[in-house]
Design an enzyme around this catalytic site. Structure first.
Site, PDB file in Angstrom:
ATOM      1  N   GLN A   1      80.456  -2.153  56.606  1.00  8.54           N
ATOM      2  CA  GLN A   1      80.220  -1.090  55.620  1.00  8.54           C
ATOM      3  C   GLN A   1      80.715   0.263  56.154  1.00  8.54           C
ATOM      4  O   GLN A   1      81.329   1.046  55.425  1.00  8.54           O
ATOM      5  CB  GLN A   1      78.727  -1.022  55.300  1.00  8.54           C
TER       6      GLN A   1
ATOM      7  N   ARG B   1      64.932  -5.569  55.978  1.00  9.32           N
ATOM      8  CA  ARG B   1      64.670  -6.992  55.707  1.00  9.32           C
ATOM      9  C   ARG B   1      63.700  -7.609  56.713  1.00  9.32           C
ATOM     10  O   ARG B   1      63.122  -8.660  56.432  1.00  9.32           O
ATOM     11  CB  ARG B   1      65.970  -7.788  55.749  1.00  9.32           C
TER      12      ARG B   1
ATOM     13  N   GLN C   1      75.412  -2.981  44.075  1.00  3.85           N
ATOM     14  CA  GLN C   1      75.801  -3.652  45.318  1.00  3.85           C
ATOM     15  C   GLN C   1      74.997  -4.928  45.589  1.00  3.85           C
ATOM     16  O   GLN C   1      75.153  -5.550  46.633  1.00  3.85           O
ATOM     17  CB  GLN C   1      75.717  -2.689  46.495  1.00  3.85           C
TER      18      GLN C   1
ATOM     19  N   ALA D   1      62.948   2.522  52.002  1.00  3.90           N
ATOM     20  CA  ALA D   1      62.295   1.612  52.957  1.00  3.90           C
ATOM     21  C   ALA D   1      62.712   2.018  54.377  1.00  3.90           C
ATOM     22  O   ALA D   1      63.181   1.213  55.174  1.00  3.90           O
ATOM     23  CB  ALA D   1      62.632   0.157  52.667  1.00  3.90           C
ATOM     24  N   LEU D   2      62.529   3.299  54.659  1.00  2.88           N
ATOM     25  CA  LEU D   2      63.074   3.873  55.886  1.00  2.88           C
ATOM     26  C   LEU D   2      62.393   3.311  57.133  1.00  2.88           C
ATOM     27  O   LEU D   2      61.182   3.111  57.152  1.00  2.88           O
ATOM     28  CB  LEU D   2      62.915   5.396  55.858  1.00  2.88           C
TER      29      LEU D   2
ATOM     30  N   HIS E   1      67.058   4.340  60.305  1.00  2.21           N
ATOM     31  CA  HIS E   1      67.413   5.453  59.414  1.00  2.21           C
ATOM     32  C   HIS E   1      67.063   6.795  60.075  1.00  2.21           C
ATOM     33  O   HIS E   1      67.818   7.760  59.981  1.00  2.21           O
ATOM     34  CB  HIS E   1      66.625   5.373  58.102  1.00  2.21           C
TER      35      HIS E   1
HETATM   36  O1  PAF Z   1      73.332   0.838  53.809  1.00  2.00           O
HETATM   37  C1  PAF Z   1      72.740   1.119  52.761  1.00  2.00           C
HETATM   38  O2  PAF Z   1      71.524   1.369  52.752  1.00  2.00           O
HETATM   39  C2  PAF Z   1      73.518   1.159  51.447  1.00  2.00           C
HETATM   40  O3  PAF Z   1      74.519   0.205  51.445  1.00  2.00           O
HETATM   41  C3  PAF Z   1      74.081   2.555  51.117  1.00  2.00           C
HETATM   42  C4  PAF Z   1      75.110   2.983  52.145  1.00  2.00           C
HETATM   43  C5  PAF Z   1      72.953   3.569  51.064  1.00  2.00           C
HETATM   44  C6  PAF Z   1      74.769   2.523  49.759  1.00  2.00           C
HETATM   45  O4  PAF Z   1      73.890   2.188  48.742  1.00  2.00           O
END
Ligand code: PAF
Length: 283
Positions: free
Chosen positions: A155, A189, A63, A34-35, A39
């Site tokens: 993260q 989102r 996750q 979903a770039l 990204h």
């Molecule tokens: O930030 C994200 O899109 C995800 O948490 C990642 C780092 C690709 C790990 O699945």
């Protein structure tokens, strides 16, 4: 030209062995697809800093603490490959699930401390899932550098600490959050927001900026936090999960902007959980 899509680790390894054999550096941009422009800014940074660039796309079930969130997560592989085409990436790694979690997979990577605050308590198991999959993606891609957005600042610190603690020889590079002209931080989102939801969501960055300006003028955090929470609720947010001022390196809570800090906000608008953060220079 669209980059080759690889689904098998053996195929990825054949490429990365050849690249490293030719003394080429490899950059990886881990994503769940979903770039968006955020990204793509990481891809640009990777292209500028490395000879070869791999973008990984894997919607990591470990996750997600909410099965509905996992089921609703957008999966847009063809569009993603098209969006990457102008950037000249060398490979798109979209691993088959068993390449990441083979039958009987029983290892979890846990980073303690940094994960005890903010997203940690609100999303049990989330950072274990992130640290585990990112450790695998680092090892599978054999990349020299990895690019993460500061939008998910916690993260970024967690994966950096994980790589350091496990001696994975990779440099974890944080890149600035990309924002809409309105100030809204780009996020997959945002696609879930109605026009009214977007009008509410943009207030996060306004409220953070006002709060940050007051912190820079030497005001203590606690009363400003209460005002900011009231401002967000008045602007239409249904819930504010947290507004925190924390040390930019250790995530220790700070009563004043007494050293380089980050201001973090997580709130719900239009049924969507939105997170954002900005740097607050030391006063
Ligand atoms: O930030 C994200 O899109 C995800 O948490 C990642 C780092 C690709 C790990 O699945």
């Amino acid at each position: 030209m669209t980059a080759p899509i690889l689904r098998r680790l053996a195929d990825l390894r054949a490429l990365t062995r050849r690249w490293h054999g030719d003394n080429e550096t490899i950059g990886v941009v881990p994503t769940m697809g979903a770039l968006h422009k955020g990204h793509l800014s990481l891809v640009k940074a990777a292209k500028a800093g490395c000879d070869r660039v791999i973008v990984t796309i894997f919607v990591n079930p470990k996750q997600f603490n909410n099965p509905e969130d996992l089921a609703n997560y957008p999966r847009t592989e063809n569009e993603d490959a098209e969006k990457l085409a102008p950037y000249g990436v060398d490979a798109i790694y979209v691993p088959d699930p068993e390449e990441v979690y083979p039958q009987g997979f029983s290892t979890t990577v846990t980073v303690s401390g940094l994960t005890d605050v903010m997203e940690g308590p609100f999303r049990p198991g989330h950072f274990d899932g992130v640290a585990t999959v990112v450790a695998k993606l680092f090892l599978q891609t054999q990349a020299d550098r990895a690019y993460f957005g500061e939008k998910d600042y916690q993260q970024l610190l967690v994966v950096r600490r994980m790589a350091r603690d496990l001696d994975i020889p990779i440099e974890v590079i944080g890149c600035p959050t990309v924002r809409e002209a309105s100030g809204l931080a780009m996020s997959s989102r945002n696609l879930l927001l109605s026009p009214e939801g977007i009008a509410t969501a943009v207030k996060i960055s306004e409220v953070m900026q006002t709060l940050s300006d007051r912190l820079i003028n030497g005001h203590p955090f606690e009363p400003l936090k209460q005002q900011a929470e009231a401002d967000l609720l008045n602007a239409g947010f249904s819930q504010v999960e947290y507004i925190d001022l924390r040390c930019a390196e250790t995530l220790e809570a700070l009563p004043h902007a007494s050293r380089p800090a980050r201001l973090f906000v997580t709130a719900w608008a239009d049924g969507v959980r939105l997170i954002d953060n900005i740097a607050v220079p030391a006063t």
